[in-house]
Design an enzyme around this catalytic site. Structure first.
Site, mmCIF file in Angstrom:
data_model
loop_
_atom_site.group_PDB
_atom_site.id
_atom_site.type_symbol
_atom_site.label_atom_id
_atom_site.label_comp_id
_atom_site.label_asym_id
_atom_site.label_seq_id
_atom_site.Cartn_x
_atom_site.Cartn_y
_atom_site.Cartn_z
ATOM 1 N N ARG A 73 39.473 131.594 55.455
ATOM 2 C CA ARG A 73 38.482 131.889 56.476
ATOM 3 C C ARG A 73 38.040 133.337 56.341
ATOM 4 N NH1 ARG A 73 40.620 132.463 60.749
ATOM 5 N NH2 ARG A 73 42.771 131.853 60.336
ATOM 6 N N TYR A 201 35.143 126.395 52.154
ATOM 7 C CA TYR A 201 36.538 126.450 52.600
ATOM 8 C C TYR A 201 36.698 125.734 53.948
ATOM 9 C CZ TYR A 201 40.925 127.852 54.480
ATOM 10 O OH TYR A 201 42.169 127.797 55.056
ATOM 11 N N LYS A 210 37.915 124.354 63.204
ATOM 12 C CA LYS A 210 37.927 125.607 63.963
ATOM 13 C C LYS A 210 36.613 125.826 64.706
ATOM 14 C CE LYS A 210 41.865 126.567 62.128
ATOM 15 N NZ LYS A 210 43.070 126.425 62.954
ATOM 16 N N HIS A 230 44.877 126.485 69.895
ATOM 17 C CA HIS A 230 45.366 126.461 68.509
ATOM 18 C C HIS A 230 46.844 126.073 68.545
ATOM 19 C CE1 HIS A 230 45.695 128.885 64.478
ATOM 20 N NE2 HIS A 230 45.417 127.625 64.257
ATOM 21 N N SER A 252 47.745 131.101 62.197
ATOM 22 C CA SER A 252 47.581 130.347 60.956
ATOM 23 C C SER A 252 48.697 130.691 59.975
ATOM 24 C CB SER A 252 46.244 130.707 60.319
ATOM 25 O OG SER A 252 45.226 130.604 61.280
ATOM 26 N N CYS A 254 51.890 130.053 59.946
ATOM 27 C CA CYS A 254 53.176 130.482 60.513
ATOM 28 C C CYS A 254 54.067 129.290 60.822
ATOM 29 C CB CYS A 254 52.956 131.309 61.762
ATOM 30 S SG CYS A 254 52.263 132.931 61.421
ATOM 31 N N ASP A 277 47.647 121.439 64.673
ATOM 32 C CA ASP A 277 46.758 122.602 64.660
ATOM 33 C C ASP A 277 45.962 122.805 65.951
ATOM 34 O OD1 ASP A 277 45.779 124.855 63.164
ATOM 35 O OD2 ASP A 277 43.884 123.798 62.860
ATOM 36 N N ARG A 374 45.975 124.339 49.910
ATOM 37 C CA ARG A 374 46.088 123.406 51.030
ATOM 38 C C ARG A 374 46.187 121.960 50.584
ATOM 39 N NH1 ARG A 374 45.437 125.558 56.561
ATOM 40 N NH2 ARG A 374 45.190 127.773 56.230
#
Ligand code: OXD
Ligand code: MN
Length: 589
Positions: A73, A201, A210, A230, A252, A254, A277, A374
């Site tokens: 991002r 992305y 998002k 989130h 993000s 974590c 998420d 990812r």
């Protein structure tokens, strides 16, 4: 007569000028066709969009390599375009809507020449849910169309649902020429419109994620009286078979995905996954907080994923129910044609291509897989999928965990004194940056409720909205600040994390049932040492003490940083948050 959706698509096509328009129906057959197009026709540089992986080992899986500058991002290129700058607040990039549209129009004019415009009708949330929203995105790349089939509930039925109304969230996306200087991700909350150009992305291009489900949805939530967060949504089954539902926010990269499907280190406990998420939180008719996950897939960080850290994700990725599974910017084992990443199971393969397809040998500079590589895989593949996942009402939430990545200061777990104190704990949260966003990693920044990059309006008002929600809840969940990331003097993590996080969850369940007491400290209510189940672990006592130590000097320094951060919000900062800050200062002495 054209419907409002058809009219809107025509208008976008008039500007972007694709060679053809293709309306997606979300079927598996269509996904096969799109993958075929991505393997044979569409390219990024010299790379095809998709490469087939070894179908025996990783069924239905494909490799995607992004443009090398397009791997995370880009927060500096992300804007929320409210009429007034004040509405975006000091933590968002803002541009006036007219100016933003002028810029975007120039970048978009003719950007789909020679390409197909894919029209993606999709739902965020189960179509029968009162909390779900209908959306339409257009895009010019098969990768995004296929990813959206995994991440959302995509299909023609959405068009029937929208019918002749204008009641849909609009997303205009083009990868443009991938030039970072011609990349913008812009949000128009007043029109429920996202306009994103120049990036493929996930976080910039899968606009249901998002852009809509957090940035636009947080604005809708403020208006309509709910929260877009989130957060992980998960059920914890205890040895008696009782399932308690919680949500948990972490920045993000974590470990949200690992938490959402953890395999319990304690016997008798089992986790049921609803989301890893995003959570939409509504007040139910009984005055409790209910959560749905608006998504239907995982877009998770690959490096570090293994049978040791997240066995349920490895099982999910190898299961072949839902077509397809995508791997983006991972490395490739050239002999076996299987994906590989740092921290994967087994030895390093003999011949590896890195995430850009270049030969890679262990020890050379740079990782083989991009640190933000990812996987994109359906939630329906998960062996831990909760049977409540498709429940239109969502699940009732008993606890909210607010996490951050802090090597120092913040205890393993602390319960808030009450809802308002919990909101303050969220507001003061700091976390060290990760590879999920472009820029330096490991830098401590404030990241309230892990929403810093995702809150679509002034965060001062957002804290106020959280406080209001608490007042409207008859039975508010308890709130906990958690931190799995404290390190010792050698810089090693003290807490084992992963499946052992169940030990903290077990304590939280005991608190939800009022089974155990707490230790009152200036920063919150901590577990009495005997109440944390450490059976089978051998963490030395001094290290356990460190996980709960209250470093008063450290907190004084922290308070200064909190003040500097919260000070930016001026009049928008609720008085209750100021009071919470003053109470903390007083308690610290
Ligand atoms: C994500 C992120 O991709 O937070 O989920 O960046
Ligand atoms: Mn995220």
């Amino acid at each position: 007569m054209a419907t409002p959706v058809e009219k809107w698509v025509e208008e976008q096509a008039g500007l972007a000028k694709p060679d053809q328009i293709y309306w997606c129906d979300g079927s598996e057959e269509e996904a096969h066709k799109l993958i075929e197009i991505g393997m044979k026709k569409e390219k990024i540089g010299d790379n095809p969009i998709f490469q087939e992986l070894n179908q025996k080992v990783w069924p239905k899986s494909y490799l995607h390599r992004s443009h090398p500058t397009d791997v995370a991002r880009t927060e500096q290129l992300t804007f929320v375009c409210h009429p007034q700058k004040d509405q975006a607040g000091p933590t968002n990039n803002w541009m006036a809507p007219a100016e933003a549209k002028e810029k975007l129009t120039k970048l978009t004019d003719g950007c789909m020449r020679g390409k197909t415009m894919y029209v993606l009708p999709y739902m965020m949330g189960h179509p029968d849910s009162p909390y779900a929203k209908s959306c339409v995105q257009v895009t010019d790349v098969s990768y995004v169309a296929v990813s959206m089939r995994i991440m959302t509930r995509m299909g023609k039925n959405v068009l029937d649902k929208i019918g002749n109304t204008d009641n849909f969230v609009k997303g205009l996306h083009s990868v443009g020429d991938f030039d970072p200087n011609r990349r913008l991700i812009m949000h128009f909350p007043q029109e429920s419109l996202v306009w994103s150009i120049g990036s493929g992305y996930g976080g910039n291009a899968l606009l249901g994620k998002k852009c809509f489900s957090l940035r636009i949805a947080s604005c809708l939530g403020q208006r309509e009286g709910w929260l877009a967060e989130h957060m992980v949504v998960m059920g914890i089954q205890d040895p008696q078979g009782k399932i308690t539902y919680i949500t948990a926010s972490f920045p993000s990269a974590c470990g949200k995905t690992n938490l959402a499907m953890l395999e319990s280190a304690l016997p008798g406990y089992k986790i049921w996954t609803l989301g890893d998420d995003i959570a939409w939180l509504n007040i139910g008719p009984d005055g409790r907080l209910y959560a749905i996950n608006p998504e239907s897939g995982f877009f998770g960080v690959a490096p570090g994923t293994s049978m040791k850290t997240n066995p349920n994700m490895v099982r999910t990725l190898k299961k072949s129910k839902f077509y397809p599974t995508l791997f983006t910017n991972v490395a490739l084992d050239l002999d076996k044609n299987v994906p590989w990443w740092e921290g994967a199971d087994g030895p390093v393969p003999k011949r590896v291509a890195d995430w850009q397809g270049k030969p890679w040998t262990p020890g050379q500079e740079g990782k083989a897989a991009h640190p933000n590589s990812r996987f994109t895989v359906s939630l329906y593949n998960a062996p831990t999928l909760s049977k409540e996942f498709d429940n239109p009402q969502g699940v009732p939430i008993s606890a909210i965990l607010l996490g951050g990545r802090r090597t120092q200061l913040i205890p393993l777990v602390a319960e808030s004194f009450d809802w308002a104190h919990g909101v303050f704990m969220g507001a003061r949260t700091g976390s060290e940056t990760t590879a999920a966003a472009a820029g330096k990693t490991g830098v401590l920044r404030r990241d309230p409720m892990s929403m810093l990059p995702f809150c679509g309006y002034n965060m001062g008002d957002y804290f106020g909205h959280w406080l209001d929600m608490g007042k409207r809840l008859k039975h508010p969940p308890k709130i906990y600040a958690v931190n799995w990331f404290r390190t010792d003097d050698q810089g090693k993590f003290i807490w084992p994390g992963f499946g052992d996080n169940i030990r903290v969850l077990k304590w939280i369940l005991a608190r939800a049932n009022n089974d155990v007491g707490v230790k009152d400290t200036p920063v919150g209510l901590l577990p009495n040492p005997a109440d944390l189940d450490l059976s089978g672990l051998s963490i030395p006592k001094e290290k356990m003490e460190k996980l709960f130590e209250i470093d008063r000097q450290g907190w004084q320094d922290e308070l200064k940083e909190i003040d500097a951060f919260l000070g930016q919000f001026g009049d928008h900062l609720p008085a209750e948050i100021r009071q919470q800050r003053d109470t903390l200062a007083k308690r610290l002495g």
